[in-house]
Design an enzyme around this catalytic site. Sequence first.
Site, PDB file in Angstrom:
ATOM      1  N   CYS A  94       0.861  -1.171   0.000  1.00 22.99           N
ATOM      2  CA  CYS A  94       0.000   0.000   0.000  1.00 22.99           C
ATOM      3  C   CYS A  94       0.908   1.235   0.000  1.00 22.99           C
ATOM      4  CB  CYS A  94      -0.896   0.009   1.232  1.00 22.99           C
ATOM      5  SG  CYS A  94      -1.822   1.545   1.422  1.00 22.99           S
TER       6      CYS A  94
ATOM      7  N   ASP B  58      -0.312  -5.652   0.373  1.00 25.30           N
ATOM      8  CA  ASP B  58      -1.590  -5.932  -0.270  1.00 25.30           C
ATOM      9  C   ASP B  58      -1.443  -7.254  -0.998  1.00 25.30           C
ATOM     10  OD1 ASP B  58      -3.242  -3.701   0.350  1.00 25.30           O
ATOM     11  OD2 ASP B  58      -2.135  -2.485  -1.092  1.00 25.30           O
TER      12      ASP B  58
END
Length: 134
Positions: free
Chosen positions: A47, A54
């Site tokens: 992120c 992520d």
Amino acid sequence: MTRLPASGPLPRPRNPEEGRGVLRAEAIPAPDVQRVALQALEFTSLCPKTGQPDFGRVMIDYGPGKLCLESKALKFYLWSFRDEGEFCETLAARIADDVVFAIAPRWVRVEVEQNVRGGIAIVAMAERGEPAPD
């Protein structure tokens, strides 16, 4: 230009630019196929706001021109995003552009799906060219 070893473990990519070059260098001649679909089910990036990982999937669907993506090169390329902070939407567009750079397909559709985090799942799609009707 980086080339991948014929066998053995893959070297770790330094960055997505190196991965993009490998994707192009390792492309293979296209057989007589109209469509190729690839799914990477264990995609990881960071992120860009929090630095947290992520996790998700990347789906690449394309109509080959003269070349096809080579799967080991695609693994190397996607691995290059592991330490990169990019939004899901940016990833979809960047991957689509890099596929066009690597193999000049007739068309490509990239879908990046990030797993749920904080109660929100994100799916971003990027298309280049016009797919032939089914």
